[in-house]
Design an enzyme around this catalytic site. Structure first.
Site, PDB file in Angstrom:
ATOM      1  N   SER A  40       0.444  -1.181  -0.194  1.00 14.32           N
ATOM      2  CA  SER A  40       0.187  -0.021  -0.291  1.00 14.32           C
ATOM      3  C   SER A  40       1.124   1.379  -0.143  1.00 14.32           C
ATOM      4  O   SER A  40       2.101   1.324   0.263  1.00 14.32           O
ATOM      5  CB  SER A  40      -0.895  -0.193   1.242  1.00 14.32           C
ATOM      6  OG  SER A  40       0.200   0.179   2.162  1.00 14.32           O
ATOM      7  N   LYS A  41      -0.212   2.381  -0.425  1.00 16.06           N
ATOM      8  CA  LYS A  41       0.649   4.076  -0.407  1.00 16.06           C
ATOM      9  C   LYS A  41       1.315   4.194   0.647  1.00 16.06           C
ATOM     10  O   LYS A  41       2.757   4.910   0.862  1.00 16.06           O
ATOM     11  CB  LYS A  41       0.715   4.584  -1.415  1.00 16.06           C
ATOM     12  CG  LYS A  41      -0.354   4.963  -1.323  1.00 16.06           C
ATOM     13  CD  LYS A  41      -1.298   6.176  -2.445  1.00 16.06           C
ATOM     14  CE  LYS A  41      -2.713   6.276  -2.051  1.00 16.06           C
ATOM     15  NZ  LYS A  41      -3.266   6.344  -3.170  1.00 16.06           N
ATOM     16  N   ARG A  42       0.882   3.803   2.087  1.00 18.23           N
ATOM     17  CA  ARG A  42       1.166   4.074   2.828  1.00 18.23           C
ATOM     18  C   ARG A  42       2.537   3.955   3.610  1.00 18.23           C
ATOM     19  O   ARG A  42       3.015   3.882   4.112  1.00 18.23           O
ATOM     20  CB  ARG A  42      -0.099   3.671   3.778  1.00 18.23           C
ATOM     21  CG  ARG A  42      -1.437   5.081   4.307  1.00 18.23           C
ATOM     22  CD  ARG A  42      -2.475   4.972   5.134  1.00 18.23           C
ATOM     23  NE  ARG A  42      -2.767   3.335   4.687  1.00 18.23           N
ATOM     24  CZ  ARG A  42      -3.128   2.097   5.363  1.00 18.23           C
ATOM     25  NH1 ARG A  42      -2.643   2.368   6.790  1.00 18.23           N
ATOM     26  NH2 ARG A  42      -3.522   1.502   5.465  1.00 18.23           N
ATOM     27  N   LYS A  43       2.825   2.640   3.289  1.00 20.82           N
ATOM     28  CA  LYS A  43       3.425   1.700   3.841  1.00 20.82           C
ATOM     29  C   LYS A  43       5.202   1.730   2.467  1.00 20.82           C
ATOM     30  O   LYS A  43       6.795   1.294   3.240  1.00 20.82           O
ATOM     31  CB  LYS A  43       3.775   0.738   4.314  1.00 20.82           C
ATOM     32  CG  LYS A  43       2.605   0.460   5.091  1.00 20.82           C
ATOM     33  CD  LYS A  43       2.423   0.130   6.616  1.00 20.82           C
ATOM     34  CE  LYS A  43       1.509  -0.635   7.648  1.00 20.82           C
ATOM     35  NZ  LYS A  43       0.841  -1.146   7.231  1.00 20.82           N
ATOM     36  N   ASN A  44       4.572   1.629   1.524  1.00 19.21           N
ATOM     37  CA  ASN A  44       6.032   1.972   0.092  1.00 19.21           C
ATOM     38  C   ASN A  44       5.424   2.579  -1.106  1.00 19.21           C
ATOM     39  O   ASN A  44       4.281   2.905  -0.737  1.00 19.21           O
ATOM     40  CB  ASN A  44       5.710   0.162  -0.114  1.00 19.21           C
ATOM     41  CG  ASN A  44       6.834  -0.562   0.063  1.00 19.21           C
ATOM     42  OD1 ASN A  44       7.804  -0.477   0.559  1.00 19.21           O
ATOM     43  ND2 ASN A  44       6.027  -1.255   0.762  1.00 19.21           N
TER      44      ASN A  44
END
Ligand code: GLU
Length: 287
Positions: A209-213
């Protein structure tokens, strides 16, 4: 022998997602290895999430990574149109056909698929036999009240009419597959082969997910990653080279690819590994 035809079917919701490109690479390699066709189809029936610029971003990402498709919305082909929003009459026609055969019905302005009793199973090319009991599956919508198809219905009508022989996609779609096989059977269409790749994971094992990567391909391009490094990294995430090599080109991937060497456990998206690979490729360049 039947022609191998595979497809990647991204939804234009804003960016070229690294998860989509990872799936595209496996489809591309399988098509090239078998002298088949690799099709790009844009799944733009989710009007609320549709971002007009997104299609262009997808084309640019494919181009940057050297993923040349044989048929697609911007180059056309014998089974177009390749944009779902331009195929609404087809979904309507086949939904009506199912109503006429008493395999679907109208309720609350939508058309619903009547799930028959029994079981559905398939031999997944990566995971072996998978079976679902229909008692776990309720009737579901195939055409919404706004006249747009649901994902499960559009994907089957398109894969059928586009003569797709192998559906290679992420494991998050495994639970959709029995619904899709039922629709193929109701439409009296041949059922393609299925291969469900492991989903990319953040280091905490959640779905990438874009929150983590960073998930946008443009981010990698802007940061100075080389396309061949990113391609190598993504291939390596789901597949092990038979000679245990870490560094290999897309041509080598095409040559050696087999579903047998695709892992079923969740690959961890580790940017440190990509940084290392990128260094390897940069050092190979001339000044
Ligand atoms: N539009 C779907 C997605 O991006 C396609 C899934 C499929 O390959 O069937 O997840």
């Amino acid at each position: 022998m039947k022609e191998i035809r595979v497809r990647i079917a991204p939804s234009p919701t804003g960016l070229a997602h690294v998860g989509n490109i990872y799936i595209a690479l496996f489809n591309f390699a399988f098509a090239r290895q078998n002298k088949g066709k690799f099709v790009l189809r844009i799944e733009d029936t989710d009007i609320k999430r549709h971002v007009p610029e997104a299609e262009k971003v997808i084309y640019e990402a494919f181009e940057w990574l050297g993923l040349k498709y044989d048929e697609g919305p911007d180059i056309d082909g014998p089974f177009g149109p390749y944009r779902q929003s331009e195929r609404l009459d087809l979904y309507r026609k086949y939904a009506q056909q199912l109503i006429d055969k008493d395999l679907a019905y109208q309720k609350d302005g939508a058309i619903w698929f009547k799930v028959p009793g029994g079981q559905t199973s398939w031999e997944d090319l990566i995971r072996g036999q998978i079976q679902f009991d229909h008692s776990q599956i309720k009737d579901f919508v195939i055409l919404k009240s706004d006249d747009y198809p649901s994902y499960n219905f559009a994907v089957v009508v398109d894969d059928w009419l586009m003569k797709i022989s192998h559906v290679i996609r992420a494991e998050e779609h495994i639970s959709n597959t029995p619904r899709q096989i039922m629709i193929y059977q109701a439409l009296r269409s041949p059922v393609p082969e299925f291969a469900h790749l492991p989903l990319l994971r953040n280091t905490d094992h959640s779905k990438i997910s874009k929150r983590k990567n960073p998930v946008a391909i443009s981010w990698y391009q802007d940061q100075g990653y080389l396309p061949e490094a990113l391609v190598n990294f993504l291939c390596l995430l789901g597949w092990a080279h038979p000679l245990q090599k870490d560094v290999f080109s897309i041509d080598e991937f095409i040559k050696y690819f087999s579903f047998e060497h695709v892992s079923t456990s969740a690959p961890i998206f580790d940017l440190k590994k990509l940084d290392w690979l990128n260094g390897v490729y940069i050092r190979k360049k001339t000044d």
